[in-house]
Design a protein around this motif. Structure first.
Motif, mmCIF file in Angstrom:
data_model
loop_
_atom_site.group_PDB
_atom_site.id
_atom_site.type_symbol
_atom_site.label_atom_id
_atom_site.label_comp_id
_atom_site.label_asym_id
_atom_site.label_seq_id
_atom_site.Cartn_x
_atom_site.Cartn_y
_atom_site.Cartn_z
ATOM 1 N N ARG A 118 -9.516 0.422 0.690
ATOM 2 C CA ARG A 118 -8.851 -0.882 0.562
ATOM 3 C C ARG A 118 -9.854 -1.958 0.161
ATOM 4 O O ARG A 118 -9.627 -2.732 -0.754
ATOM 5 N N TYR A 158 -1.445 7.717 1.481
ATOM 6 C CA TYR A 158 -2.045 7.821 2.819
ATOM 7 C C TYR A 158 -1.814 9.232 3.377
ATOM 8 O O TYR A 158 -2.738 9.861 3.891
ATOM 9 N N GLU A 197 0.847 -1.195 0.000
ATOM 10 C CA GLU A 197 0.000 0.000 0.000
ATOM 11 C C GLU A 197 0.883 1.247 0.000
ATOM 12 O O GLU A 197 1.989 1.230 0.556
ATOM 13 N N TRP A 256 -9.353 4.963 4.622
ATOM 14 C CA TRP A 256 -8.334 4.128 3.973
ATOM 15 C C TRP A 256 -8.834 2.685 3.868
ATOM 16 O O TRP A 256 -8.640 2.005 2.874
ATOM 17 N N GLU A 257 -9.494 2.250 4.953
ATOM 18 C CA GLU A 257 -10.007 0.882 4.974
ATOM 19 C C GLU A 257 -11.115 0.711 3.928
ATOM 20 O O GLU A 257 -11.147 -0.297 3.215
ATOM 21 N N ARG A 262 -11.151 -1.503 -3.355
ATOM 22 C CA ARG A 262 -10.139 -1.903 -4.343
ATOM 23 C C ARG A 262 -10.111 -3.428 -4.459
ATOM 24 O O ARG A 262 -10.085 -3.979 -5.558
#
Lengths: 273, 186
Positions: A73, A39, A34, A69-70, A76
């Motif tokens: 994630r 970030y 990542e 961010w989660e 994605r």
């Protein structure tokens, strides 16, 4: 240095400062592969939008960044899994529809390799000739090869299927990369078979529906928590706003009480004592 | 009825079973029931306690009264607890993903069954597809998906701890804000 690059440096310095402040609440929880810079950029953008007034605001911002961010994630991951499944379904569908001439060389190569591994040592060099004769339906080659294959529990159908699957895999990889020849061939095969891109969707997603459901659940949890943190920020804005209003009122009242702001109205001439 | 001989033998055996003797053994045995340690309060860890105090001072600010300090400490405690839970979950995730041959329990069981069939006296013919399945392990995004399906139970347990910590922090922050508002009004 120009004004523009000055402001860019200021923003970069600001972002790094904010990232440092937020490290109070733990390091960024990144998985291998990542992008740490992405970030930091997310931290910068969220801090610029919210402008933390105290450490509790920073706490909520750290939360929002981590949860956002989660969410990204999991989205994605879902998108990659869906793409992979779709290409896999396309590959499976193509494997059975390829013309033999597209992968006949692969069949010959595989067969030659099998013969080289399984023929008696003195006949190893004749493997290629045998395969060539086999393709021309010569009896001695058919007999020898069928005997070898039976000895290792294989049949020519399996070898052809695997060679076809291999070619389909290669074609789909080329199609993904947008290679014109692969795209043309895949489209041609699809049109001939009368299947559209949407045809593969059900079979592709049947395989991964449980994974998708799990990922959706995780995304929903992270989104709910992120929204809760945003609501807390709203609530604190209101509380701080109210406190500020009260404090302003107090300052004004105190000033009036001290008489500092009392206007001295000049007495009218006729009323003078 | 238990005989005298049996009773004395039991007592002698019990006297011999005194558990680990060395400090190292005792320390290890003390952690026997600990799986992730998330149920332990933050204050039971000295390093975390110090972090709680530092954060609480920062939240309360200078010249805070005793009540504000206590409320700030509650916020800090919930925050550090939340960080601990998230870190544990992240560690679990990255440790598992870094295992080269990680596979889900369901896949491992399936592979065992196939192996069992192959190792029999008259083994079944295995296709190339099966061979591929037997010799491959999930990689990349597929590995993450397998992890999510294989470790659902543990992840759910960790999620419960996170939810509790978030809830405690929310109410602690509200209590802290309320106290601050009262201070302002007075």
């Amino acid at each position: 240095m120009s004004k523009k690059s000055d402001s860019k440096t200021e923003i970069a310095a600001g972002v790094s400062g904010q990232t440092q402040r937020l490290s109070l609440f733990g390091p960024p929880l990144l998985l291998e592969g990542e992008d740490a810079a992405a970030y930091d950029e997310l931290v910068g953008r969220i801090c610029a939008a919210i402008r933390p007034a105290d450490v509790i605001y920073e706490m909520f911002i750290a939360d929002i960044v981590a949860l956002e961010w989660e969410v990204l994630r999991w989205r994605r991951l879902k998108s990659i899994l869906m793409q992979e499944a779709w290409f896999k379904a396309l590959e499976n569908s193509l494997a059975g529809k390829l013309d033999y001439h597209l992968y006949s060389e692969r069949v010959a190569d595989r067969l030659t390799k099998i013969l080289q591994d399984n023929l008696p040592e003195e006949h190893v060099n004749s493997a290629q000739t045998l395969v060539r004769d086999y393709a021309r339906n010569k009896k001695h080659a058919l007999d020898t090869i069928n005997e070898v294959l039976a000895g290792i529990n294989l049949n020519i159908g399996e070898i052809r299927y695997e060679a076809g699957a291999d070619k389909a895999h290669e074609l789909v990889q080329g199609y993904r990369r947008g290679e014109p020849e692969a795209v043309r061939l895949v489209d041609q095969l699809r049109t001939r078979a009368g299947v559209s891109m949407e045809t593969f969707m059900p079979s592709a997603f049947r395989e991964i529906i449980d994974d998708i459901e799990r990922i959706d659940r995780l995304t929903a949890i992270a989104e709910t928590r992120r929204n809760a943190a945003l609501r807390e920020i709203d609530r604190r804005h209101a509380v701080l706003g109210e406190a500020l209003r009260h404090r302003m009122q107090q300052i004004e009242d105190d000033d009036f009480a001290d008489g500092e702001l009392v206007l001295e109205v000049p007495a009218a001439e006729g009323n003078a004592a | 009825m238990t005989s005298e001989r049996k009773i004395s033998a039991n007592r002698a055996n019990a006297r011999a079973s005194t558990g680990p003797q060395t400090t190292r053994g005792r320390t290890r045995a003390a952690r026997n029931a600990v799986r992730h340690g998330l149920s332990l309060p933050v204050c039971s860890d000295r390093a975390l306690s110090e972090e709680v105090e530092t954060l609480a001072r920062e939240i309360a600010g200078p010249d805070a009264n005793a009540e504000t300090q206590e409320l700030a400490r509650r916020v800090a405690e919930a925050q550090i607890d939340l960080r601990r839970v998230r870190y544990a979950r992240h560690q679990f995730l990255s440790d598992t993903l870094s295992q080269q041959y990680y596979d889900s329990l369901a896949n491992i069981r399936m592979k065992e069954k196939v192996l069992d069939a192959i190792l029999r006296r008259n083994p079944l013919d295995i296709s190339m597809e099966t061979l591929k399945f037997m010799t491959s392990t999930p990689q990349g995004p597929d590995k993450l998906a397998k992890f999510l399906s294989g470790e659902t139970k543990k992840l759910l347990a960790m999620d419960r701890y996170e939810r509790r910590a978030l809830s405690r922090r929310k109410f602690a922050v509200r209590a802290f804000d309320e106290a601050r508002r009262r201070d302002c009004n007075n």
